[in-house]
Design a protein around this motif. Structure first.
Motif, mmCIF file in Angstrom:
data_model
loop_
_atom_site.group_PDB
_atom_site.id
_atom_site.type_symbol
_atom_site.label_atom_id
_atom_site.label_comp_id
_atom_site.label_asym_id
_atom_site.label_seq_id
_atom_site.Cartn_x
_atom_site.Cartn_y
_atom_site.Cartn_z
ATOM 1 N N ALA A 175 53.993 -3.263 -7.767
ATOM 2 C CA ALA A 175 54.149 -2.488 -6.534
ATOM 3 C C ALA A 175 52.926 -1.628 -6.224
ATOM 4 N N VAL A 176 52.150 -1.267 -7.256
ATOM 5 C CA VAL A 176 50.950 -0.453 -7.021
ATOM 6 C C VAL A 176 49.679 -1.303 -6.989
ATOM 7 N N GLY A 177 49.861 -2.625 -6.964
ATOM 8 C CA GLY A 177 48.709 -3.505 -6.786
ATOM 9 C C GLY A 177 48.095 -4.074 -8.044
ATOM 10 N N PHE A 178 48.690 -3.815 -9.201
ATOM 11 C CA PHE A 178 48.162 -4.396 -10.433
ATOM 12 C C PHE A 178 48.633 -5.842 -10.544
ATOM 13 N N HIS A 179 47.844 -6.664 -11.200
ATOM 14 C CA HIS A 179 48.248 -8.038 -11.465
ATOM 15 C C HIS A 179 49.101 -8.031 -12.732
ATOM 16 N N THR A 180 50.294 -8.584 -12.649
ATOM 17 C CA THR A 180 51.203 -8.556 -13.787
ATOM 18 C C THR A 180 51.344 -9.940 -14.405
ATOM 19 N N PHE A 181 51.484 -9.935 -15.729
ATOM 20 C CA PHE A 181 51.621 -11.172 -16.486
ATOM 21 C C PHE A 181 52.747 -10.987 -17.490
ATOM 22 N N ILE A 182 53.688 -11.925 -17.478
ATOM 23 C CA ILE A 182 54.832 -11.868 -18.375
ATOM 24 C C ILE A 182 54.440 -12.470 -19.721
ATOM 25 N N SER A 183 54.706 -11.716 -20.784
ATOM 26 C CA SER A 183 54.415 -12.179 -22.142
ATOM 27 C C SER A 183 55.294 -13.380 -22.477
ATOM 28 N N THR A 184 54.686 -14.398 -23.078
ATOM 29 C CA THR A 184 55.442 -15.590 -23.447
ATOM 30 C C THR A 184 55.479 -15.815 -24.954
ATOM 31 N N SER A 185 54.350 -15.646 -25.614
ATOM 32 C CA SER A 185 54.269 -15.793 -27.073
ATOM 33 C C SER A 185 52.978 -15.131 -27.528
ATOM 34 N N PRO A 186 52.893 -14.713 -28.786
ATOM 35 C CA PRO A 186 51.648 -14.090 -29.256
ATOM 36 C C PRO A 186 50.416 -14.972 -29.048
ATOM 37 N N ALA A 187 50.519 -16.253 -29.309
ATOM 38 C CA ALA A 187 49.353 -17.146 -29.133
ATOM 39 C C ALA A 187 48.932 -17.199 -27.668
ATOM 40 N N GLU A 188 49.893 -17.331 -26.783
ATOM 41 C CA GLU A 188 49.570 -17.373 -25.348
ATOM 42 C C GLU A 188 49.079 -16.021 -24.848
ATOM 43 N N ASP A 189 49.631 -14.928 -25.385
ATOM 44 C CA ASP A 189 49.183 -13.594 -24.986
ATOM 45 C C ASP A 189 47.730 -13.374 -25.393
ATOM 46 N N ARG A 190 47.366 -13.826 -26.577
ATOM 47 C CA ARG A 190 45.976 -13.707 -27.056
ATOM 48 C C ARG A 190 45.031 -14.485 -26.130
ATOM 49 N N THR A 191 45.418 -15.706 -25.788
ATOM 50 C CA THR A 191 44.622 -16.525 -24.876
ATOM 51 C C THR A 191 44.516 -15.856 -23.510
ATOM 52 N N LEU A 192 45.609 -15.275 -23.045
ATOM 53 C CA LEU A 192 45.619 -14.588 -21.749
ATOM 54 C C LEU A 192 44.647 -13.409 -21.748
ATOM 55 N N VAL A 193 44.665 -12.589 -22.795
ATOM 56 C CA VAL A 193 43.744 -11.445 -22.863
ATOM 57 C C VAL A 193 42.303 -11.934 -22.812
ATOM 58 N N ASP A 194 41.984 -12.968 -23.565
ATOM 59 C CA ASP A 194 40.620 -13.502 -23.554
ATOM 60 C C ASP A 194 40.243 -14.026 -22.164
ATOM 61 N N ARG A 195 41.175 -14.688 -21.501
ATOM 62 C CA ARG A 195 40.901 -15.217 -20.156
ATOM 63 C C ARG A 195 40.694 -14.088 -19.161
ATOM 64 N N LEU A 196 41.539 -13.060 -19.230
ATOM 65 C CA LEU A 196 41.403 -11.928 -18.310
ATOM 66 C C LEU A 196 40.093 -11.178 -18.554
ATOM 67 N N ALA A 197 39.693 -11.078 -19.807
ATOM 68 C CA ALA A 197 38.439 -10.401 -20.141
ATOM 69 C C ALA A 197 37.242 -11.104 -19.496
ATOM 70 N N LYS A 198 37.321 -12.407 -19.369
ATOM 71 C CA LYS A 198 36.234 -13.176 -18.757
ATOM 72 C C LYS A 198 36.353 -13.258 -17.243
ATOM 73 N N ASP A 199 37.504 -12.867 -16.711
ATOM 74 C CA ASP A 199 37.804 -13.071 -15.294
ATOM 75 C C ASP A 199 37.783 -11.775 -14.486
ATOM 76 N N ASP A 200 36.816 -10.899 -14.750
ATOM 77 C CA ASP A 200 36.605 -9.723 -13.900
ATOM 78 C C ASP A 200 37.696 -8.661 -13.959
ATOM 79 N N TYR A 201 38.456 -8.598 -15.051
ATOM 80 C CA TYR A 201 39.434 -7.534 -15.212
ATOM 81 C C TYR A 201 38.775 -6.395 -15.976
ATOM 82 N N GLY A 202 38.768 -5.217 -15.372
ATOM 83 C CA GLY A 202 38.150 -4.060 -16.001
ATOM 84 C C GLY A 202 39.087 -3.333 -16.935
ATOM 85 N N VAL A 203 40.384 -3.380 -16.632
ATOM 86 C CA VAL A 203 41.390 -2.726 -17.454
ATOM 87 C C VAL A 203 42.534 -3.700 -17.679
#
Length: 106
Positions: free
Chosen positions: A19-47
């Motif tokens: 609602a405040v404009g953040f991009h939200t991602f639903i956790s699915t599994s630790p392995a997928e969450d780790r991959t997601l963090v790495d992808r977001l880090a490369k994809d212009d996410y500052g926080v």
């Protein structure tokens, strides 16, 4: 250039951030969450906010990015409360910065 902000965690904990404009991602599994963090880090996410319950099984990911200015990975409590990961992370950062634990112990 403005950086994007992401929130990762269980559905009930992250949907309000949309609602405040953040991009939200639903956790699915630790392995997928780790991959997601790495992808977001490369994809212009500052926080990247991540619930402590989602971060707990992949807490070593903080070590991977701790010396990088971007992204800042910030643990936050979920709907189930806190595990204390956030405050431990802050205490460790303060201790590294000043050379001593100057914050109150639990």
């Amino acid at each position: 250039m403005r950086k994007k902000i992401a929130v990762i965690g269980d559905k009930e904990s992250v949907l309000g951030y949309k609602a405040v404009g953040f991009h939200t991602f639903i956790s699915t599994s630790p392995a997928e969450d780790r991959t997601l963090v790495d992808r977001l880090a490369k994809d212009d996410y500052g926080v990247i906010f991540i619930t402590e319950q989602t971060l707990s099984p992949i807490v070593d990911i903080l070590e991977k990015y701790k010396n990088d200015k971007i992204p800042a990975i910030i643990p936050l409590p979920s709907k189930d409360g806190t595990l204390g990961l956030g405050i431990r992370n802050v205490k460790a950062s303060v201790e590294r910065a000043v050379g001593a634990d100057i914050l109150f112990n639990d």
